[in-house]
Design an enzyme around this catalytic site. Sequence first.
Site, PDB file in Angstrom:
ATOM      1  N   CYS A  48     -11.639 -11.170   3.096  1.00  0.00           N
ATOM      2  CA  CYS A  48     -12.793 -10.734   3.896  1.00  0.00           C
ATOM      3  C   CYS A  48     -12.644 -11.261   5.314  1.00  0.00           C
ATOM      4  CB  CYS A  48     -14.084 -11.227   3.278  1.00  0.00           C
ATOM      5  SG  CYS A  48     -14.189 -13.009   3.312  1.00  0.00           S
ATOM      6  N   CYS A 102     -12.031 -15.068   6.046  1.00  0.00           N
ATOM      7  CA  CYS A 102     -10.651 -15.567   5.992  1.00  0.00           C
ATOM      8  C   CYS A 102      -9.991 -15.401   7.354  1.00  0.00           C
ATOM      9  CB  CYS A 102      -9.828 -14.782   4.968  1.00  0.00           C
ATOM     10  SG  CYS A 102     -10.566 -14.679   3.348  1.00  0.00           S
ATOM     11  N   ASP A 120      10.695   2.897 -19.902  1.00  0.00           N
ATOM     12  CA  ASP A 120      11.624   1.806 -20.121  1.00  0.00           C
ATOM     13  C   ASP A 120      10.820   0.768 -20.916  1.00  0.00           C
ATOM     14  OD1 ASP A 120      13.650  -0.175 -19.668  1.00  0.00           O
ATOM     15  OD2 ASP A 120      12.321  -1.019 -18.165  1.00  0.00           O
ATOM     16  N   ASP A 155      11.330  -0.236 -14.425  1.00  0.00           N
ATOM     17  CA  ASP A 155      11.279  -1.293 -13.414  1.00  0.00           C
ATOM     18  C   ASP A 155      12.632  -1.927 -13.093  1.00  0.00           C
ATOM     19  OD1 ASP A 155      11.593  -2.668 -15.819  1.00  0.00           O
ATOM     20  OD2 ASP A 155      10.680  -4.463 -14.973  1.00  0.00           O
ATOM     21  N   ASP A 185      17.209   0.982 -14.316  1.00  0.00           N
ATOM     22  CA  ASP A 185      16.368   2.179 -14.344  1.00  0.00           C
ATOM     23  C   ASP A 185      16.418   2.947 -13.030  1.00  0.00           C
ATOM     24  OD1 ASP A 185      15.343   1.649 -16.906  1.00  0.00           O
ATOM     25  OD2 ASP A 185      13.986   0.180 -16.057  1.00  0.00           O
TER      26      ASP A 185
END
Lengths: 739, 62
Positions: A31, A34, A439, A625, A629
Amino acid sequence: MSAPERDWAAFVTNTEDGKAHMDLAVDGITCAACMYEIERGLQKLDGVEKARVNLSSHRLSVDWDEAKTNPSPIVDLLRRLGYKAYPFDPAQVKLRGDAIGKEILRSLAVSGFAAMNIMLLSISVWSGNASDIDHETRAFFHWISALIALPTVAYSGRIFFRSAYTAIRTHRLNMDVPITIGVLLATTLSLWQTIQEAKHAYFDSAVMLLFFLLVGRYFDHLMRRKTRSFAENLATLKAESAAKILQDGNTQEVPLSKLAVGDRVLVKAGERISVDGRICNGESEVDQSLVTGETLLQAVRLGDLVYAGTMNTYGVLEIEVTAAAKGTLLDEVNKLLETAMEGRSSYVQIADRASQLYAPVVHAAALLTLIGWIMLGMAWQPALVIAISVLIITCPCALGLAIPAVQVVASGLFFNERVLLNAGDAIERLASVDTIVFDKTGTLTLPEASLSESHGLSTEDLILAGRLALSSSHPLSQAIARATGAQQVLVDVKELAGRGVEAQIDGNIVRLGAPSFCDVSDEQLAHAKQTHPDASFVAFQLEDKPAQLLPVGQFLREGAVETIKELQTAGYQLEILSGDHTGAVEHVADRLQVSAWQAGLKPQDKIDHIEVLKAKGRKVLMVGDGLNDAPSLAAATVSISPVSAVHVSQAAADAVFLGDSLAPVQSALKISRKARWVMNQNLAISVIYNVLAVPFAVLGFVTPLVAALAMSGSSIIVTLNAVRLRMIAGKATPITPEA
Amino acid sequence: MEVLIYLIPIALVLGGAGLVAFLWSLRSGQYDDMEGPKWRILDDGDLQENSAPVEAAKQKAS
């Protein structure tokens, strides 16, 4: 944990006024508070000249005086404030400041300015034509319009002209070809009419057309930029750096772009290996699940090859960086990826397909109009004017907006469901999917090892095991420490590399480690392996009591069973293709009730299988991932990666989903189908508009006024229809609380 | 109608000034962050502790 000495020079650039500058990706900004905290904290540091947080991209830009400070206190302060920050490698962020977006926005501004001013003049001419405008005033207005329109078309039209030129040169036909023809003809015709002091000029149509189309282009760009900046932050926060061993034996953290073949890097126990290389010192076991899908740890020693993305378990390794040598896994992946990428570019986007049908029809209609009028005895000049007006009114303005407008709305919906799109046309490809290939490792299962629920330890023993595990850097121990939430490290712990950890508590010996380390019998181990075929085991022994085996492994993602079931009910064909060993894959396939599965596959096997499916006419969605792959992600019709995937796979995938749940895959498919439906509607609207408008144009009734009304009317209808997607999609998929 | 000869160029120059202002704001990076600035106006951290408005507000509050 203290930060190792980093080579900051690689991240720092100099500003024009001689200050040092660094851009950082900051994680944890939620927000505006910060933003204040970071900026104020940094500005109090001695030597910091400027600190500015970008709240939309979660990036921080800092300027400082090199004579007074260096980047270390800056990063330290951010860590103390509770933010994880890591600087961007300037070599990797080449397109700083979004150059393409700015070009589109500049063109948009210029065409908007021109459209408004020309319209002001055009409306005067139109009303004057109906009443009593004199020749001189009309000519004057047309000439001013020409003066505004010509530079605008040249400047704002460049984006379309460039793209049309590339398309024609490669013998393709995309949407920008009819757009370019339409705009150029409208401008040329108007200029000619102006010189002739004729009644009608179409400058307003040409410029307004550019304006609307640029709006569509900007939508399209905004969507991609959001995903791209997110992905860059993510990649940077993974802090892909390596500890380079210098000549004098010291190590220094450097970004990967500063490493050359032949450099040596040090990888400590429990660290992820960030380079491909050959081990030149040390031995260890590595977790290759992110690379090959294999969940069992593999022993490596001097001379063995290791790949970026694998996890080093217990030993300290010295690795010599190699380029992808011939015949290695990485080389194979790269080669396959290249071929697969080429295959993908043969996909023709729906909009381009539409324009391939559309452009020849329209151009033929214009030609027939010209011939028809001449045969009916009209002079060639007015006949040409009518023919060109057919082209102007059919210039695919609504068609240019029809798809991007839907893509923008849909990508917003995707974002709510925690899916980020890499490619805009992924939506239409997702909608056509009928087969989904998963996968296993890291996709159906969680990317990190975790402790199974059925470990059979009492709460006290579990916490003890967790505290003991904190002392070890082995990934399996770390999984136990995470699962138990242990915080306090036990004192006086002995670590025996490759075997386990041991401590004394009140005179009792406690052990945690490999089954053999805790005297586990072979029968006990075999029995445990039967109940948990997908797990590795860590043994825990308290005093002389029989040791207990803790199953640790990559278990199914949250909601995986439900998601798979729902996908099956929805009529998708599901398959699992894994590089892991048969037992583990079979176990997962049984749990998920997926009957089509294959184990122990190499990257080439996965591609072959996908090609077979595609040859059968199936549209395949690949979800994966690992490095293994990546080629199949590129080969499939469309692909999705989890956010934990290796970089190569994420780059090859069309979309990335966030979080530990598998549900986003299903939401993405749902939204894409609805989006596809709205896209089709929009295309239909554009075509109907043309069917209505073309006869008028052919008969010669289209004045610039009619052209302007028809064009803006259809564009607005198409955009509004795209916005409607938010309502249809919002109804069917309830917003999840975490979104 | 001769007045149009001045009026139209004047209108164009005014509009052009708007365009130039926009292009300048784009170039100077004012569109890089579309979220932050709306919150920055609420941040009082840049005021000096002893500045008049802060003091006045404190006295009012006490």
